[in-house]
Structures are given as C-alpha cells and as structure tokens.
Design an enzyme around this catalytic site. Structure first.
Site: not given
Length: 665
Positions: A409-412
C-alpha cells in the site's frame, strides 16, 4: 628321437600333476579371507574358519554377531590390510600372519594390529588352510564371554539469547507428571480418566505406559511434561491419588508466544528427520522444528559424547573408542527481548506482523507475528486436540507473517518518490493538476481509474502528495517515470533479492509483472503486484536517516553493524527532503499519521492501506501499515502491519499501535 619325445611328455605330465596336487598357499587363503572381510561378507568369511573355530561358533551366530556389532557401532570405512611375507614360515602345520584393521565408528576411529593363525586341515574332502578364528579377531580386547556396550553423554543444547544475554531459548526446569501404579489400588480406571482429561492424553496411551515391561508397582511412570509455571494444572493433577511429579530439564522459551515464530521450538526427532539428519543423531534426540531452532540446528545441537566399552566377565571395562561430548554453541541475537514483548503486546489482539530495526546499525530489535502459539506447549508435547485447534484456527496462528510478503500500500510511496526524484521525472516544485477523487490516463483504461481518499481540486506537489497520501499523484508520476526506470529504481532498493546473511529465511520482495500502464500506476502506490516482507519494508526507510544509504538489516549479534547494503539509493539532499515530508505526515494537521503525534518526541512516518480485491468496484480486505522513526534520534524504526482493518479505522489501527510502542520506550 621318439625316446626323447616320450621322456619330455612324461616330464611335462609329472609337473602338471604336481601343480594340480598343490593346494592354495596360506597367504593366498588369508588374502582371500581379508577380501571378504573388507566387503563385510560375513557368510563367506565363516567358510574360511578352522574346524575348531566352527565348533565354538555357528555360522548364524558368527554372521549375526559381526552384523550387530558393526550396525550398533555404526562401523564404516572398514579397511583390513595384510602384507604378504616374502617367506612363509610353517610350524606344525600352522602359519602366522600379522594384519592391521582400521574403521570409523560412532565414537571415532578404531584401529588395531593383530596376528592370525592359519591351520592346514581337510574339510569336505578338501585340504586347505583355515583361520583359527576367535573373538579377538573382532577386537583384540574382546574375549569369549565379554560384551560390547555404548555409553552416551548427551550434549547440552546451546542457548538462544537476546542482545543483552537474556534467554529466548534455554535449558530450564519443567515438571514431569507421572503415576506410581502401586498407589492406584482399586481406582485405576477412575484415576486414568481424570489424568487423561487434565493432561489431554488418550486413556489408552496411559494404560500402555503403565503396562510396559519395566514397570514395577513402586516405579514412577512418566506421562507428560508441563511448564514449570503452570502451577494450577500441577496442583490439580497431583491431587489425584497415585499421581506425582518431578523436576526435569527441558527446552523452555521464556517469552512464550511473543517470540514463538522467530525462535521456533524443538521436538522429538521423527524417523524421516532421523534419516535426513544422518550420523550424529539418535532416535531419542530432539531437533529444531521451526524458527531459529531449526535454522541454527547444527550449531545449537552440539555432538553427543560416546564411549565404546568392552565389559569383561569379571566386571572390569576396557575402552575401545571414545568421542568426548561437545556441547552446542549459543546464538546471540540483536533482538531486545523487552521491545520484542512490547511490540507483540500491541499486536497480539490483531492479525499482523512487525519489524523493529535500529535504522543506523541495522540491528533487528524485534520481529513478531500475530496471532501466535505457545512454543513451550509444542516442545513439551501438544495433544492431538491442541494441534487440531492450532491447525484449524481461521487466523492461522502457525503462519509466520513476518516471513511472508504482502502488498505494502501507500508505505511504498516514499520509495516511488525517491526513484522519481533521482531520475528527474519529478521535482519538489512540479505539480499535477488533479480534480476529484478519481482519475484515469485516457479512454484506453476503459472503466478502470485510480482513486484517492481526499477529494480536492487543483495542483498537487510531492510534499502535499506525501502528507495526504495521494494515489493519483503517484500514479501520474510513475507514468512520467516509465516502467523501465521504475523497475530499475525498485531493484536499487533490493527488490527481487534476499537480504544478505540475514539469518532467517524471508520471502523476497517482488515487483511482479508490470505489463500495462494501469499496472505501473497501481504499483507506484503499493498496489498492483508489488509484494514486500516487513523486514525489507523497514530497511527501505533507512536511507532517509543515513544520507541516502540503505543499511543492511542483521539479526545475529557479531555481524558487522552499520553495513551499507545499497549505497546511495538516493542523494543526501533527496533523503533529507523526503524525511522532512515524512515528519509533516505526522506533524501536519492534515497528515494521514497525525494521530501518532507525541509531545516533545518527533516522528517521521508514512501510513499505508493495501486493498486486496479481485476487481475494481468490489470491497476487498484491507491491511493497514505504518512505518515510523525518530529523525532527531534515529535509534528505533518500526514497520507494523495489521490485517483486516477494513471498516474499523484502516491504517489508523497500525498508527496507534506504533505510537504506543514509542511511548513505552
């Protein structure tokens, strides 16, 4: 002329008859006997024995004794040598030959020199030379009536300890519960039923133990080991007449379920494991079943001590071979057991995993998976009912989640940001005009579009995109970056690689097949086919605290700390700028991690929610992530994932748990 021919014929015939009448020479017979011995063909060896030797031992006893001794002592690489003498000295129909024996045994090398006596005699109407065999040919010290025995000394298994020497897997004391049959009187059935219920054993198995051939009325018959701290169970079971207990040594796991997936447990070796393990193991040994107990099995186990003894009829003993005991080596980890417990306490009511690293040294300070299991129960012997409960649990407590990979998810997004900045595809001033909550490149995408959480209209730059976690911004940036540069950038961060010398086998983080613009756009914000394990995820944030260098995570104490795994995955300027933006993700009132704010304790971090669904328009399962560290004092970086956060707060659940861990430091 004819006379000479007749004389020549007579001479040749005489020589031929003399040769035919000459039997095998003693040295030839003994050499043949040794060949059979080297081949361990004991049946054929017996045929070479003298009549006197055959009277003392039957062929069956001869062959069986050799076979049993060689099998029991694990005899291998047998080599018997005999050097034929230049001159054979015969006396009274007997000859003597020296020979040497070398072999490998369970207790090491055995070698000896001996002398064989051969007698010329007739057997089965055939005159030849035969070996005057006795038991000293097996081993010189072994005389008639003597017995060979093995004395084993078990090696102490090495401990697994944390960075401060606190035990994570150690040899400790547990309670072994058993029954004294003579005290059961006429309550046998009632007692067995009660004990079986409390100890979760099958009554038939208890009866089998009690009826073993060695059992006497006054004997203590052990049934099950239970953890030493389970005083409630111990009190209940020992209150039953005839039931007693004793303290014994066993492998114990002080952190229990908090470190179960990391440390693993040991259990009795199975027949299949014994076959694979080879020499050095006995059927009574334990072996690492999973986790680091399995990974470091060879180092932890050590080598049992063995003595091969010849017990004389007079009670004395002769040492044939000895291998001293070698205790197992301990393994020290970089784990902080206090932090390990704290991280697990935050996760244990959830399904998920977490990794805590020192972002400068790379030391793994905690590595957890939830839900978990009690390694003490499995090590001491879980019942069929207990195993079934674990295996059929929908939350899969036996699954090691920190080993597996998940869509991040957005931790990427910080990784995508660094890749795009370094390639020049974007800069901090560049904006994308974004209106509404959804966007698609063009009509070629059909009904597919990228959506974002916050609906806003107008230009969005990188800082704002990180603070608000704007999927559309990163999708647009990835398309400008292009598939090849995006893929190369992720490989620069260690995707598609094993973490070097980590000490625990983890699934590689994968990029997947980016076969379209849609796949590229989704991958940019951690969806698509991107997969990351939690340790690698934590490692990808270390460049922000290390001037652009990605630090190699380590798990075992003694590995070099602060080793750069990937040098300059981004410039120092880019690392600092992204770190400043991650501070605002927490500090800014509109930041997605604003609930993580701690007074007088700065955090830099990024939230993420990965949605797992078959197609757009469906509501899928969601996993919530949060990665955070203190940028002013980077001693702890936590990456935490909680599964199934849909409809109950999303990544906010992970944010609150990470916050509590930092507050408890």
């Amino acid at each position: 002329m004819k006379k000479w021919i007749v004389m020549l014929f007579v001479l040749v015939a005489g020589l031929t008859m003399a040769a035919c009448n000459k039997g095998p020479q003693p040295e030839e017979r003994f050499a043949a006997y040794i060949d059979e011995w080297n081949d361990q063909d004991f049946n054929k060896m017996y045929d070479y024995l003298s009549a006197d030797a055959k009277e003392k031992v039957s062929k069956e006893d001869f062959t069986n004794r050799y076979k049993k001794i060689y099998e029991d002592l694990n005899i291998k690489n047998v080599k018997i040598t005999f050097k034929k003498p230049e001159e054979v000295k015969e006396k009274d129909g007997k000859v003597q030959f020296p020979f040497s024996v070398q072999m490998d045994s369970i207790a090491g090398k055995i070698s000896f020199d001996h002398k064989a006596v051969l007698t010329e005699e007739e057997q089965n109407d055939k005159k030849s030379w035969y070996v005057n065999w006795d038991t000293t040919y097996i081993f010189p010290e072994l005389e008639e009536g003597d017995k060979i025995s093995l004395s084993m000394t078990s090696a102490k298994r090495g401990d697994i300890v944390d960075k401060n020497g606190v035990g994570l897997a150690v040899t400790g004391k547990v309670s072994e519960v058993g029954i004294i049959p003579g005290k059961m009187e006429d309550q046998e059935e009632e007692i067995i039923t009660k004990v079986a219920e409390l100890l979760r054993l099958e009554p038939e198995n208890i009866k089998k133990e009690l009826s073993a051939s060695w059992v006497q009325p006054e004997h203590f018959v052990p049934l099950k080991k239970i953890p030493g701290d389970d005083t409630e169970l111990l009190e209940k079971v020992t209150s039953i007449p005839s039931v007693s207990n004793r303290s014994v040594e066993a492998r114990v796991y002080p952190l229990g379920e908090a470190a179960a997936h990391l440390i693993g447990y040991v259990g009795p070796i199975t027949a299949e494991e014994l076959e694979k393990a080879g020499s050095g193991y006995q059927s009574s040994d334990v072996i690492g079943k999973r986790g680091l107990e399995q990974v470091f099995e060879k180092q932890l186990k050590g080598e049992n001590g063995v003595q091969v003894l010849i017990k004389k009829e007079d009670g004395s003993e002769a040492m044939l071979a000895e291998k001293p005991v070698k205790d197992g080596e301990s393994v020290q980890l970089t784990i902080d057991s206090g932090l390990q417990q704290s991280v697990f306490n935050e996760l244990k009511d959830q399904t998920g995993s977490a990794a805590a690293l020192h972002p400068v040294t790379g030391e793994t300070l905690a590595l957890t998976s939830s839900p978990s299991f009690d390694p003490n129960m499995l090590s001491l012997g879980a019942s069929a009912e207990e195993w079934k409960a674990l295996q059929e649990n929908d939350k899969e407590p036996l699954l090691t989640r920190f080993k597996a990979s998940f869509a991040p998810g957005s931790v990427m997004k910080p990784i995508t940001a660094a890749t795009a900045l370094e390639s020049g595809a974007i800069d901090w001033k560049k904006t994308y005009e974004i209106n509404g909550k959804s966007w698609k490149k063009d009509s070629s995408w059909g009904g597919y579009s990228v959506t974002r959480v916050t609906e806003a209209n107008g230009p969005v730059n990188l800082e704002k995109a990180l603070i608000l976690s704007d999927n559309i911004y990163f999708a647009m940036a990835a398309l400008d970056l292009g598939k090849d540069k995006f893929t190369k950038g992720l490989q620069t961060f260690g995707f598609e690689e094993d973490i070097p010398s980590y000490g625990y086998p983890l699934e590689q983080s994968k990029i997947g097949d980016i076969d379209s613009d849609i796949a590229l756009a989704d991958s940019a914000y951690g969806q698509g086919k991107i997969q990351m394990n939690i340790v690698h995820l934590a490692a990808t944030y270390t460049p922000f605290a290390n001037k652009g260098n990605m630090i190699q995570p380590i798990l075992v104490k003694g590995e070099k700390t602060g080793t750069v795994w990937k040098e300059k995955v981004m410039s120092e300027q880019t690392a600092t700028a992204i770190q400043n933006a991650l501070v605002k993700v927490v500090a800014d009132p509109s930041g997605t991690a604003r609930s993580a704010r701690i007074p007088n304790y700065p955090l830099a971090g990024k939230t993420g929610t990965a949605e797992l669904k078959a197609k757009q328009g469906e509501k899928g399962k969601e996993n919530g992530f949060f990665v955070a560290y203190n940028p002013e004092n980077p001693e702890l970086l936590i990456a935490l994932m909680v599964e199934g956060v849909e409809g109950r707060g999303g990544s906010e659940i992970a944010v609150n748990k990470v916050k509590k861990i930092f507050e408890g430091k």
